[in-house]
Design a protein around this motif. Sequence first.
Motif, PDB file in Angstrom:
ATOM      1  N   ASP A 190      16.833 -11.886   2.870  1.00  0.00           N
ATOM      2  CA  ASP A 190      16.944 -12.046   1.424  1.00  0.00           C
ATOM      3  C   ASP A 190      15.608 -12.046   0.688  1.00  0.00           C
ATOM      4  O   ASP A 190      15.543 -12.530  -0.437  1.00  0.00           O
ATOM      5  CB  ASP A 190      17.688 -13.348   1.105  1.00  0.00           C
ATOM      6  N   GLU A 191      14.545 -11.525   1.272  1.00  0.00           N
ATOM      7  CA  GLU A 191      13.257 -11.613   0.608  1.00  0.00           C
ATOM      8  C   GLU A 191      12.842 -10.276   0.013  1.00  0.00           C
ATOM      9  O   GLU A 191      12.656  -9.296   0.728  1.00  0.00           O
ATOM     10  CB  GLU A 191      12.188 -12.131   1.572  1.00  0.00           C
ATOM     11  N   ALA A 192      12.686 -10.270  -1.305  1.00  0.00           N
ATOM     12  CA  ALA A 192      12.209  -9.087  -2.001  1.00  0.00           C
ATOM     13  C   ALA A 192      10.682  -9.069  -1.971  1.00  0.00           C
ATOM     14  O   ALA A 192      10.045 -10.096  -1.727  1.00  0.00           O
ATOM     15  CB  ALA A 192      12.708  -9.105  -3.446  1.00  0.00           C
ATOM     16  N   PRO A 193      10.074  -7.906  -2.203  1.00  0.00           N
ATOM     17  CA  PRO A 193       8.610  -7.847  -2.250  1.00  0.00           C
ATOM     18  C   PRO A 193       8.038  -8.805  -3.290  1.00  0.00           C
ATOM     19  O   PRO A 193       8.621  -9.027  -4.354  1.00  0.00           O
ATOM     20  CB  PRO A 193       8.333  -6.385  -2.629  1.00  0.00           C
ATOM     21  N   ILE A 194       6.893  -9.382  -2.971  1.00  0.00           N
ATOM     22  CA  ILE A 194       6.194 -10.301  -3.868  1.00  0.00           C
ATOM     23  C   ILE A 194       5.006  -9.549  -4.450  1.00  0.00           C
ATOM     24  O   ILE A 194       4.180  -9.021  -3.704  1.00  0.00           O
ATOM     25  CB  ILE A 194       5.700 -11.543  -3.108  1.00  0.00           C
ATOM     26  N   VAL A 195       4.928  -9.502  -5.774  1.00  0.00           N
ATOM     27  CA  VAL A 195       3.835  -8.783  -6.434  1.00  0.00           C
ATOM     28  C   VAL A 195       3.041  -9.764  -7.281  1.00  0.00           C
ATOM     29  O   VAL A 195       3.596 -10.451  -8.146  1.00  0.00           O
ATOM     30  CB  VAL A 195       4.368  -7.638  -7.318  1.00  0.00           C
ATOM     31  N   ARG A 196       1.743  -9.841  -7.012  1.00  0.00           N
ATOM     32  CA  ARG A 196       0.835 -10.710  -7.760  1.00  0.00           C
ATOM     33  C   ARG A 196      -0.404  -9.883  -8.123  1.00  0.00           C
ATOM     34  O   ARG A 196      -1.322  -9.738  -7.321  1.00  0.00           O
ATOM     35  CB  ARG A 196       0.424 -11.931  -6.932  1.00  0.00           C
ATOM     36  N   GLY A 197      -0.409  -9.333  -9.344  1.00  0.00           N
ATOM     37  CA  GLY A 197      -1.500  -8.462  -9.738  1.00  0.00           C
ATOM     38  C   GLY A 197      -1.522  -7.221  -8.854  1.00  0.00           C
ATOM     39  O   GLY A 197      -0.512  -6.526  -8.710  1.00  0.00           O
ATOM     40  N   LYS A 198      -2.678  -6.939  -8.228  1.00  0.00           N
ATOM     41  CA  LYS A 198      -2.790  -5.778  -7.347  1.00  0.00           C
ATOM     42  C   LYS A 198      -2.228  -6.048  -5.952  1.00  0.00           C
ATOM     43  O   LYS A 198      -2.098  -5.124  -5.142  1.00  0.00           O
ATOM     44  CB  LYS A 198      -4.261  -5.357  -7.213  1.00  0.00           C
ATOM     45  N   LEU A 199      -1.915  -7.295  -5.692  1.00  0.00           N
ATOM     46  CA  LEU A 199      -1.404  -7.685  -4.371  1.00  0.00           C
ATOM     47  C   LEU A 199       0.101  -7.477  -4.289  1.00  0.00           C
ATOM     48  O   LEU A 199       0.846  -7.903  -5.178  1.00  0.00           O
ATOM     49  CB  LEU A 199      -1.737  -9.154  -4.098  1.00  0.00           C
ATOM     50  N   ARG A 200       0.544  -6.834  -3.206  1.00  0.00           N
ATOM     51  CA  ARG A 200       1.974  -6.648  -2.964  1.00  0.00           C
ATOM     52  C   ARG A 200       2.287  -7.030  -1.521  1.00  0.00           C
ATOM     53  O   ARG A 200       1.644  -6.529  -0.590  1.00  0.00           O
ATOM     54  CB  ARG A 200       2.411  -5.208  -3.211  1.00  0.00           C
ATOM     55  N   VAL A 248      -3.263  -4.151  -1.229  1.00  0.00           N
ATOM     56  CA  VAL A 248      -4.058  -4.558  -2.389  1.00  0.00           C
ATOM     57  C   VAL A 248      -4.451  -3.272  -3.100  1.00  0.00           C
ATOM     58  O   VAL A 248      -5.281  -2.510  -2.608  1.00  0.00           O
ATOM     59  CB  VAL A 248      -5.309  -5.355  -1.984  1.00  0.00           C
ATOM     60  N   GLY A 249      -3.803  -3.015  -4.229  1.00  0.00           N
ATOM     61  CA  GLY A 249      -3.969  -1.717  -4.872  1.00  0.00           C
ATOM     62  C   GLY A 249      -3.384  -0.640  -3.987  1.00  0.00           C
ATOM     63  O   GLY A 249      -2.225  -0.731  -3.550  1.00  0.00           O
ATOM     64  N   ASP A 250      -4.176   0.370  -3.660  1.00  0.00           N
ATOM     65  CA  ASP A 250      -3.719   1.448  -2.782  1.00  0.00           C
ATOM     66  C   ASP A 250      -4.099   1.208  -1.325  1.00  0.00           C
ATOM     67  O   ASP A 250      -3.826   2.040  -0.468  1.00  0.00           O
ATOM     68  CB  ASP A 250      -4.327   2.790  -3.237  1.00  0.00           C
ATOM     69  N   ARG A 251      -4.730   0.080  -1.066  1.00  0.00           N
ATOM     70  CA  ARG A 251      -5.243  -0.197   0.284  1.00  0.00           C
ATOM     71  C   ARG A 251      -4.276  -1.075   1.069  1.00  0.00           C
ATOM     72  O   ARG A 251      -3.898  -2.144   0.617  1.00  0.00           O
ATOM     73  CB  ARG A 251      -6.610  -0.891   0.177  1.00  0.00           C
ATOM     74  N   GLN A 252      -3.858  -0.595   2.245  1.00  0.00           N
ATOM     75  CA  GLN A 252      -3.004  -1.407   3.112  1.00  0.00           C
ATOM     76  C   GLN A 252      -3.877  -2.341   3.935  1.00  0.00           C
ATOM     77  O   GLN A 252      -4.918  -1.956   4.449  1.00  0.00           O
ATOM     78  CB  GLN A 252      -2.163  -0.524   4.035  1.00  0.00           C
ATOM     79  N   VAL A 253      -3.421  -3.588   4.054  1.00  0.00           N
ATOM     80  CA  VAL A 253      -4.184  -4.633   4.731  1.00  0.00           C
ATOM     81  C   VAL A 253      -3.448  -5.061   5.990  1.00  0.00           C
ATOM     82  O   VAL A 253      -2.246  -5.347   5.950  1.00  0.00           O
ATOM     83  CB  VAL A 253      -4.383  -5.854   3.805  1.00  0.00           C
TER      84      VAL A 253
END
Length: 256
Positions: A153-163, A173-178
């Motif tokens: 039941d967890e949807a993506p969490i978006v905080r500014g550039k962080l997803r 973070v932005g277009d960069r995968q971490v």
Amino acid sequence: MKATTNNPKNRSEAESRKDATERRTTVLLIEDDENITDALSEYFKRAGYEVKAATDGVAGVQMALQERPDAVILDLMLPKMDGLAVCRELREKAPYIPILMLTAKDDVVDKVLGLEMGADDYITKPFSFRELEARLKSVLRRVRSAAHAAEDDEAPIVRGKLRIDPVKREVTVGDRQVELTPKEFELLKLFASHPGRVFPRKYLLEKIWDYAYDGYDRTIDSHINRLRAKIEENPEKPQMVLTVWGIGYKFNDEFC
């Protein structure tokens, strides 16, 4: 033999046994003491596990990456590559394999170092096989429950550039995968899910590591430092994961 092979009932039973075997939990033992390896292998096989074994750190890393076991039981003192180095490398290359570390040293420093390298739990020699199995089951439950919760039941969490995508366990973070270790991921997800809430170190130990002992603050701080190095533009001046001096950490609610 021919009749047995062609009998549908026997074939069904054989397939069922095969399916049961395929579902068995696979454990990789990385231990250089042959007596301990043999005893643990026999115990876990009788308990229904599939067991692999490596006798040095280099072979252990190779086998873990090739076999992808459900869990690793890792001795701290190993030839060729010690347990801490093995743990560090597995966390970089196979971050979602649970690791339970064995140590002959009843020393807080060794335990803290093991946890800092990414071990999910530790047990000090000598130990009972039942206690080791109980610890192993606990680690596997925590990992699986976290995965199921994410899938449910967890949807993506978006905080500014962080997803943060809990289902795929991906962070960008932005277009960069971490790439994060399991503990780093759980810390970040917890913080980002509750922006502005202050999490004391003791709470984080109990929540993320399932520990309730004093003296492990360094474990939290080390993981936070590594997390910041991966997600912050300037880790020396973090903007997302903030320190609340004397208490713990919080996620900056300005990113909501």
